[in-house]
Design an enzyme around this catalytic site. Structure first.
Site, short mmCIF file in Angstrom:
data_model
loop_
_atom_site.label_atom_id
_atom_site.label_comp_id
_atom_site.label_asym_id
_atom_site.label_seq_id
_atom_site.Cartn_x
_atom_site.Cartn_y
_atom_site.Cartn_z
N ASN A 85 19.34 56.55 28.48
CA ASN A 85 17.92 56.66 28.15
C ASN A 85 17.63 56.70 26.65
O ASN A 85 16.48 56.70 26.24
CB ASN A 85 17.33 57.94 28.77
N LYS B 49 17.57 55.50 22.62
CA LYS B 49 17.25 54.25 21.93
C LYS B 49 18.50 53.64 21.29
O LYS B 49 19.32 54.37 20.75
CB LYS B 49 16.22 54.54 20.84
N LYS C 132 20.12 50.45 22.65
CA LYS C 132 20.91 49.54 23.50
C LYS C 132 20.73 48.08 23.07
O LYS C 132 21.70 47.37 22.82
CB LYS C 132 20.51 49.72 24.97
N THR C 133 19.48 47.67 22.99
CA THR C 133 19.23 46.27 22.61
C THR C 133 19.65 46.02 21.17
O THR C 133 20.24 44.98 20.86
CB THR C 133 17.73 45.94 22.81
N THR C 134 19.39 47.00 20.31
CA THR C 134 19.77 46.79 18.90
C THR C 134 21.29 46.77 18.75
O THR C 134 21.81 46.03 17.90
CB THR C 134 19.12 47.83 17.98
N ARG D 205 27.37 40.15 14.37
CA ARG D 205 28.77 40.26 13.96
C ARG D 205 29.55 39.03 14.41
O ARG D 205 30.31 38.43 13.63
CB ARG D 205 29.38 41.52 14.57
N PHE E 69 6.00 39.40 32.10
CA PHE E 69 5.92 40.38 33.19
C PHE E 69 7.07 41.35 33.10
O PHE E 69 8.07 41.10 32.47
CB PHE E 69 5.90 39.69 34.55
N TRP F 51 9.54 44.02 35.53
CA TRP F 51 10.03 44.03 36.91
C TRP F 51 9.30 45.05 37.78
O TRP F 51 9.54 45.16 38.96
CB TRP F 51 11.53 44.31 36.94
N GLU G 238 18.77 43.88 29.02
CA GLU G 238 17.95 44.48 30.09
C GLU G 238 18.32 43.97 31.48
O GLU G 238 17.51 44.00 32.41
CB GLU G 238 16.43 44.26 29.86
#
Ligand code: ATP
Ligand code: MG
Length: 173
Positions: A12, A14, A16-18, A26, A68, A70, A105
């Protein structure tokens, strides 16, 4: 010889995407081609979409399920789009063009049962043995965690959102 890793960033907190973007940059720095596939997007315009374009020819970016989330009311339509997005990811992985493929995601498709886990894992396990795959998203199912070589759980210790600080350009998106 390289050993392709299955890498999962979940939890949960912050980052993950970064983290996945950092891995993409890299790899690109070493001249390795990357395909970064985003499986979910709202209406917000994410800075990484433009930043990654500057790596033209090294990092290819695809946004699936545009416009959209999910959580929509039409689960049937979402499921159809999820399957189409997954088929595209499978083709990308199988194309052999990318030493690194990011499925950003992607966990949500499994968590909401839009895809069956077993056949997904089978496809991932049967990929080229030197290809790395990064999967991000909250609620990574246990089966995915078991199949992965590297799992980091981002833990939310503090987030400015809880003190009423809204998402900021360049930081959250
Ligand atoms: P980032 O994209 O910043 O690396 P993330 O991929 O870990 O974050 P997601 O779970 O994909 O985060 O959430 C998407 C959005 O929610 C992002 O704008 C992110 O900054 C924000 N966010 C992440 N964690 C939290 C949290 N604990 N509380 C509030 N908002 C969060
Ligand atoms: Mg994310």
């Amino acid at each position: 010889m390289t050993k392709g890793l299955l890498i999962v960033y979940t939890g949960n907190g912050k980052g993950k995407t970064t983290a996945a973007l950092g891995m993409a940059v890299r790899a690109a720095g070493h001249g390795l081609r990357v395909c970064f596939i985003q499986f979910i997007k709202g209406s917000r315009h994410y800075g990484e979409l433009d930043a990654v374009k500057r790596f033209d020819g090294l990092i290819d970016l695809h946004v699936m399920g545009k416009g959209f989330t999910w959580k929509s009311e039409n689960l049937e339509e979402d499921t159809r789009m999820a399957r189409r997005a997954w088929d595209f990811a499978c083709e990308t992985i199988a194309s052999g063009k990318y030493p690194l493929v990011v499925l950003d995601e992607f966990t949500y498709l499994l968590h909401y049962r839009m895809l069956e886990i077993a056949p997904c894992l089978e496809r991932l396990n049967n990929r080229n043995p030197d290809q790395h795959v990064v999967i991000t998203g909250r609620h990574a199912p246990m089966e995915l965690i078991e199949a992965a070589d590297l799992v980091t759980e981002m833990q939310a210790v503090k987030h400015p959102y809880t003190s009423g600080i809204k998402a900021q350009r360049g930081i959250e998106f």
